[in-house]
Design an enzyme around this catalytic site. Structure first.
Site, PDB file in Angstrom:
ATOM      1  CE  LYS A  26      -3.972  -1.850   2.586  1.00  0.00           C
ATOM      2  NZ  LYS A  26      -4.988  -1.667   1.533  1.00  0.00           N
ATOM      3  NE  ARG A  70     -10.790  -9.987  -1.921  1.00  0.00           N
ATOM      4  CZ  ARG A  70     -11.168  -9.101  -2.840  1.00  0.00           C
ATOM      5  NH1 ARG A  70     -11.530  -9.501  -4.051  1.00  0.00           N
ATOM      6  NH2 ARG A  70     -11.195  -7.821  -2.571  1.00  0.00           N
TER       7      ARG A  70
HETATM    8  N1  BES Z   1      -8.180  -3.802   4.244  1.00  0.00           N
HETATM    9  C1  BES Z   1      -8.307  -3.457   2.889  1.00  0.00           C
HETATM   10  C2  BES Z   1      -9.592  -2.727   2.584  1.00  0.00           C
HETATM   11  C3  BES Z   1      -9.567  -1.252   2.817  1.00  0.00           C
HETATM   12  C4  BES Z   1      -8.787  -0.439   2.015  1.00  0.00           C
HETATM   13  C5  BES Z   1     -10.369  -0.684   3.746  1.00  0.00           C
HETATM   14  C6  BES Z   1      -8.793   0.917   2.208  1.00  0.00           C
HETATM   15  C7  BES Z   1     -10.387   0.681   3.937  1.00  0.00           C
HETATM   16  C8  BES Z   1      -9.599   1.479   3.169  1.00  0.00           C
HETATM   17  C9  BES Z   1      -8.274  -4.703   1.995  1.00  0.00           C
HETATM   18  O1  BES Z   1      -7.487  -5.729   2.455  1.00  0.00           O
HETATM   19  C10 BES Z   1      -7.755  -4.271   0.674  1.00  0.00           C
HETATM   20  O2  BES Z   1      -6.631  -3.834   0.632  1.00  0.00           O
HETATM   21  N2  BES Z   1      -8.574  -4.399  -0.362  1.00  0.00           N
HETATM   22  C11 BES Z   1      -8.206  -3.990  -1.664  1.00  0.00           C
HETATM   23  C12 BES Z   1      -8.681  -5.056  -2.620  1.00  0.00           C
HETATM   24  C13 BES Z   1      -8.147  -4.904  -4.022  1.00  0.00           C
HETATM   25  C14 BES Z   1      -6.654  -5.104  -4.036  1.00  0.00           C
HETATM   26  C15 BES Z   1      -8.832  -5.903  -4.905  1.00  0.00           C
HETATM   27  C16 BES Z   1      -8.894  -2.667  -1.941  1.00  0.00           C
HETATM   28  O3  BES Z   1     -10.032  -2.472  -1.537  1.00  0.00           O
HETATM   29  O4  BES Z   1      -8.259  -1.809  -2.549  1.00  0.00           O
HETATM   30 ZN    ZN Z   2      -5.449  -5.544   1.850  1.00  0.00          ZN
END
Ligand code: BES
Ligand code: ZN
Ligand code: ZN
Length: 496
Positions: free
Chosen positions: A273, A347
């Site tokens: 990230k 997931r």
């Molecule tokens: N924990 C995050 C979801 C999240 C991201 C919550 C930003 C709040 C703010 C999750 O694990 C994640 O990173 N999801 C990705 C999925 C994508 C890579 C398909 C997302 O939502 O960007």
């Molecule tokens: Zn994530």
């Protein structure tokens, strides 16, 4: 945060010399006649404040009054209740929260508060008053030295004509769960580790007569937990697969399943990230925190039903053995998953959680909570959780208890055809959907693959509702405890 004592009392029983007496005023009704009779001078002061427009009795407005001629209390706090037509139990929850915040500002340790708007509400609605006081007065000061020795609210009394003692006690029990969930969400990831979550589960279980089973990294391979095993590979912090069993139901009682994402820190893994705001990713265990909060409230209430809770807990890190894009993992139900983004890790750990719980237990309903997608924040903001289901009747129940508890969910579609978005060329499915399209639903479609056919299931994405950047009356900024009041209301409806 420790909870304070809250008791219900009739007006005539209230001891004199309270440090604050809190009452409500509707903007369209003004000061009630009996209040005027009981407190003539105070009423004159309030009338002046209303006439001068300093106090308009708008909802969540408050004003402190001092008066020499009343022995009941050292000070009086008037709360605006807004228009009586718009008043409901959630407004009570909000104004009670405003009251608690005002009491804390004044650094008071005790107060008496009227069951405001009692004539418009039912005795059971007093539950919302208790919830509002606790949730509004919530503070997390574990790591901050205070410049005074004010310890917070210790004692409060609710005054009402109706018999509200049970509703107040119920509201306090539910608030216990919300506080547990919020505290877990506030602790940083170096404290709230998977081990910390497991220890919390054990402490709750001990109190509530529940059984816990904790699986370790070493167990994952032999059990076939390929999802959590893969995600946990990049972290040296020991992962835990937490199972709690509350068998409080008689022979006809229903069994509820709960699964919560307990990702104690989400760096994104190899698909790392951006660094700005990464600190917030300590919140990625809020699904697990909601489940533990629910179990903490269950330990207090001991409802007549059975509840199985599963919290897969790990960090998502970038260590030398971290799983990588292109890897293929095999979840507990045998389905193979192509990893296209290591940041879509929630997931994967839920895949094991959902397939394990539906394999081992006969459930009348299953709800999972997860801070799963950034896309749900784009779609719904921070007010509603996003919900998807494989069973519309169950979803309708969840929507209904969401409205009643004001822990709201908004259903998103999950038609079978969304399965196309997660088709993989090389494995059974892939862990991402189509780029920038229906990201929340793609995650739901992914999870559906791991729920055994025939189990009514709702997936609740709390990435928006679980954490606020800007506070609201009964939600300070930070973790909200989303999911706890929702499921406690479901439990109550299942008990009936
Ligand atoms: N924990 C995050 C979801 C999240 C991201 C919550 C930003 C709040 C703010 C999750 O694990 C994640 O990173 N999801 C990705 C999925 C994508 C890579 C398909 C997302 O939502 O960007
Ligand atoms: Zn994530
Ligand atoms: Zn995550």
């Amino acid at each position: 945060m420790p909870l304070f004592n809250l008791s219900a009392m009739k007006y005539s029983e209230l001891p004199k010399g309270q440090s604050a007496y809190i009452f409500g005023i509707f903007s369209d009704i003004g000061i009630p006649a009996d209040f005027k009779t009981a407190h003539p001078n105070l009423s004159k002061q309030i009338t002046l404040a209303l006439e001068n427009g300093e106090f308009k009795a708008k909802s969540n407005q408050s004003m402190v009054f001092y008066t020499a001629d009343c022995e009941t209390s050292k000070r009086y706090i008037a709360l605006g209740l807004g228009e009586s037509e718009k008043y409901d139990s959630d407004m009570l929850r909000q104004v009670a929260a405003t009251a608690a915040k005002r009491v804390i500002e004044l650094k008071l340790t005790s107060f008496a508060i009227e069951y405001m708007g009692e004539t418009l509400l039912a005795p059971d609605d007093a539950q919302a008053l208790a919830e509002g006081l606790v949730m509004g007065g919530y503070r997390f000061l574990n790591y901050k030295k205070s410049d005074d020795d004010y310890a917070g609210i210790e004692e409060a009394i609710v005054l009402g004509d109706a018999d509200i003692a049970d509703a107040i006690a119920y509201g306090m029990n539910i608030s216990t769960g919300v506080v547990v969930a919020r505290d877990l969400g506030n602790h940083p990831s170096n404290i709230a580790t998977p081990t910390y979550l497991a220890d919390t589960a054990e402490a709750i279980a001990k109190k509530g007569g529940m059984k816990t089973t904790i699986y370790e990294r070493e167990d994952f391979e032999k059990l076939g937990f390929g999802g959590i095993q893969g995600v946990a590979q990049g972290s040296d912090v020991p992962p835990k697969f937490i199972i709690m069993e509350y068998m409080g139901g008689d022979k006809d009682a229903k069994t509820l399943g709960l699964v919560g994402k307990g990702l104690t820190f989400d760096s994104g893994g190899i698909s790392i990230k951006p660094s700005a705001g990464m600190d917030e990713m300590k919140f990625d265990m809020l699904g697990g925190a909601a489940v533990l909060g629910i179990m903490a409230a269950v330990a207090e209430i001991k409802p007549n039903l059975n509840i199985i809770a599963v919290v897969p807990a790990t960090e998502n890190m970038n260590g030398g053995e971290a799983y990588k894009p292109g890897d293929i993992l095999t979840a507990y139900n045998g389905k193979t998953i192509e990893i296209l983004n290591t940041d879509a890790e929630g997931r994967l750990i839920l895949a094991d959680g959902l397939s394990y719980i539906t394999d081992k237990y006969e459930l009348d309903g299953l709800v999972d909570f997860a801070t799963l997608t950034g896309a749900v924040v784009v779609a719904l903001g921070h007010r509603y959780s996003g919900m998807m289901t494989n069973d519309q009747d169950f979803a309708d129940e969840i929507i209904c208890v969401g409205k009643r508890s004001q822990d709201r969910v908004w259903q998103m579609p999950l038609d079978d055809e969304y399965a196309e978005d997660i088709k993989s060329k090389i494995a059974d499915i892939k862990n991402t959907g189509a780029a920038r399209e229906a990201g929340t639903i793609a995650a739901g479609a992914f999870l559906r693959e791991f729920v055994k056919e025939g189990t009514p299931w709702c997936h609740v994405d709390i990435a928006g509702s679980g954490w606020l950047k800007k506070g609201r009356p009964y939600h300070p900024e930070g973790p909200t405890g989303a999911g706890v009041r929702l499921i406690m209301e479901l439990i109550r409806s299942w008990e009936k």
